[in-house]
Design a protein around this motif. Sequence first.
Motif, short mmCIF file in Angstrom:
data_model
loop_
_atom_site.label_atom_id
_atom_site.label_comp_id
_atom_site.label_asym_id
_atom_site.label_seq_id
_atom_site.Cartn_x
_atom_site.Cartn_y
_atom_site.Cartn_z
N GLY A 162 46.27 -45.26 -36.64
CA GLY A 162 47.24 -44.66 -35.72
C GLY A 162 47.89 -43.39 -36.26
N PRO A 163 48.53 -43.46 -37.43
CA PRO A 163 49.23 -42.26 -37.93
C PRO A 163 48.28 -41.17 -38.42
CG PRO A 163 50.03 -44.27 -39.01
CD PRO A 163 48.80 -44.64 -38.26
N ILE A 164 47.03 -41.51 -38.74
CA ILE A 164 46.11 -40.48 -39.24
C ILE A 164 45.40 -39.79 -38.08
CG2 ILE A 164 44.06 -40.00 -40.64
CD1 ILE A 164 44.83 -42.41 -42.40
N ALA A 165 44.93 -40.58 -37.12
CA ALA A 165 44.14 -40.00 -36.03
C ALA A 165 44.99 -39.69 -34.80
CB ALA A 165 42.99 -40.93 -35.68
N LEU A 166 46.24 -40.13 -34.79
CA LEU A 166 47.17 -39.86 -33.68
C LEU A 166 46.56 -40.21 -32.33
CD1 LEU A 166 48.82 -36.59 -35.07
CD2 LEU A 166 49.62 -38.95 -35.27
N SER A 167 46.37 -39.23 -31.43
CA SER A 167 45.89 -39.58 -30.09
C SER A 167 44.45 -40.12 -30.11
CB SER A 167 45.98 -38.38 -29.15
OG SER A 167 45.18 -37.33 -29.64
N ASP A 168 43.72 -39.84 -31.18
CA ASP A 168 42.36 -40.38 -31.30
C ASP A 168 42.37 -41.72 -32.03
OD1 ASP A 168 40.96 -38.22 -30.06
OD2 ASP A 168 41.42 -37.01 -31.82
N GLY A 169 43.55 -42.28 -32.23
CA GLY A 169 43.69 -43.52 -32.98
C GLY A 169 42.82 -44.67 -32.49
N PRO A 170 42.81 -44.94 -31.16
CA PRO A 170 41.97 -46.05 -30.70
C PRO A 170 40.48 -45.84 -30.99
CG PRO A 170 43.62 -45.51 -29.05
CD PRO A 170 43.70 -44.45 -30.11
N ASP A 171 39.99 -44.60 -30.80
CA ASP A 171 38.59 -44.32 -31.13
C ASP A 171 38.33 -44.55 -32.62
OD1 ASP A 171 37.99 -43.65 -28.59
OD2 ASP A 171 37.92 -41.48 -28.90
N ALA A 172 39.27 -44.05 -33.43
CA ALA A 172 39.10 -44.18 -34.87
C ALA A 172 39.09 -45.64 -35.29
CB ALA A 172 40.22 -43.43 -35.59
N ALA A 173 40.01 -46.42 -34.71
CA ALA A 173 40.10 -47.84 -35.08
C ALA A 173 38.84 -48.58 -34.64
CB ALA A 173 41.33 -48.47 -34.45
N GLN A 174 38.34 -48.25 -33.45
CA GLN A 174 37.11 -48.92 -32.99
C GLN A 174 35.94 -48.55 -33.91
OE1 GLN A 174 35.59 -49.32 -28.68
NE2 GLN A 174 34.36 -47.68 -29.56
N GLU A 175 35.82 -47.29 -34.26
CA GLU A 175 34.71 -46.88 -35.11
C GLU A 175 34.84 -47.47 -36.51
OE1 GLU A 175 33.14 -42.98 -34.73
OE2 GLU A 175 33.69 -42.85 -32.62
N ALA A 176 36.09 -47.58 -36.98
CA ALA A 176 36.31 -48.20 -38.30
C ALA A 176 35.88 -49.67 -38.26
CB ALA A 176 37.77 -48.08 -38.69
N LEU A 177 36.26 -50.38 -37.20
CA LEU A 177 35.89 -51.79 -37.11
C LEU A 177 34.38 -51.96 -36.98
CD1 LEU A 177 38.81 -53.12 -34.89
CD2 LEU A 177 38.29 -53.86 -37.21
N ILE A 178 33.73 -51.05 -36.25
CA ILE A 178 32.27 -51.12 -36.16
C ILE A 178 31.65 -50.96 -37.55
CG2 ILE A 178 30.24 -49.82 -35.35
CD1 ILE A 178 31.76 -49.43 -32.67
N ALA A 179 32.14 -49.97 -38.30
CA ALA A 179 31.62 -49.75 -39.65
C ALA A 179 31.90 -50.97 -40.54
CB ALA A 179 32.24 -48.49 -40.25
N ILE A 180 33.07 -51.57 -40.35
CA ILE A 180 33.44 -52.74 -41.15
C ILE A 180 32.48 -53.90 -40.85
CG2 ILE A 180 35.20 -54.57 -41.30
CD1 ILE A 180 37.28 -52.21 -41.08
N PHE A 181 32.22 -54.15 -39.58
CA PHE A 181 31.36 -55.29 -39.26
C PHE A 181 29.89 -55.03 -39.58
CE2 PHE A 181 35.17 -56.87 -37.45
CZ PHE A 181 35.07 -58.21 -37.77
#
Lengths: 151, 163
Positions: B34-53
């Motif tokens: 959230g604080p790093i990607a700001l308005s792109d936060g949801p995209d970033a979090a989804q892509e992070a979780l994809i990479a994690i899984f």
Amino acid sequence: MTDWPTIELTDIERFRALAAGVPGAVVTERVLPAEPDRVKSMLADLDVFAEIQADLVSATVLERDGDRVVVLAKGRLGQRARLTGQLRPGWCWLQSRFLIMGMAVAAEPGGGTRVALTGGIRVPGRAAIVPIRVRQESAKSLDRLERLLRA
Amino acid sequence: MIEEQLVRAAQRGDTVAMNDVLDALTPYVGRICGPIALSDGPDAAQEALIAIFRGLRGLENPAAVFGWARAIAVREAVRVARRGQRQQPAELADLPAADDPQLTVDVQDVLRRLSPEHRAVLVLRDLEGMDEQAAAAVLDVPAGTAKSRLHRARASFRKAWRS
């Protein structure tokens, strides 16, 4: 600093991530012209859930502890599967040794409801799906759901 | 927290355990992105979780799942934020000290003035409580780089803030 920006992911976004960890899984999504609450309540009913799955004749909750469930699914060819997992409005993730079934629902910005499905024959005991006809089956399930919503 | 046993079960192919790991990691990943990607936060979090899984099976130390996920979340958040940067890159603004009262004034405004990389340093330091050396390791930059980024940042941030 107290007011850090926070974000919340929708169940659809979470679902894509989980499915990404299952080789062979294909997520099929569609935006349906219906209210999210209506779609969620329909899919929380396992009779509806079974009805939209081509290979199932019934799905019954055998045990429930909060959103943790054990489900007995019966197939058209007489096969049975004991599925365990999580079932709550807007989210379903179930597995047996030979099956994986998943579903997520979220409000679509601008209206309607996005539904995502995945699942198929599980490579026994593994986080992997045999990639045969998974896309077609999910698309047919979404067709059936769409018809039920119109009814 | 996630029990090590749960992570191991997920790594062995138990997809219900994977679902539980998802439940545990999602808020944490969102807090980082959230604080790093700001308005792109949801995209970033989804892509992070994809990479994690996608990478979970290869995690060597299941007890360190949060630290591992944090590194992925920071990397994805910086990448997605850079990709999504629509405005002209802001002039390098500087980070206030962690105990600086002006930091509490308007976090959103502070964050918008920073590059994604600097937001990442700020998140790791202030939100995650890491020192500069540990933050440098997560960001995969030499410790001196993280330290100097932070150091150079402070004075000019104040200047920008007052102007």
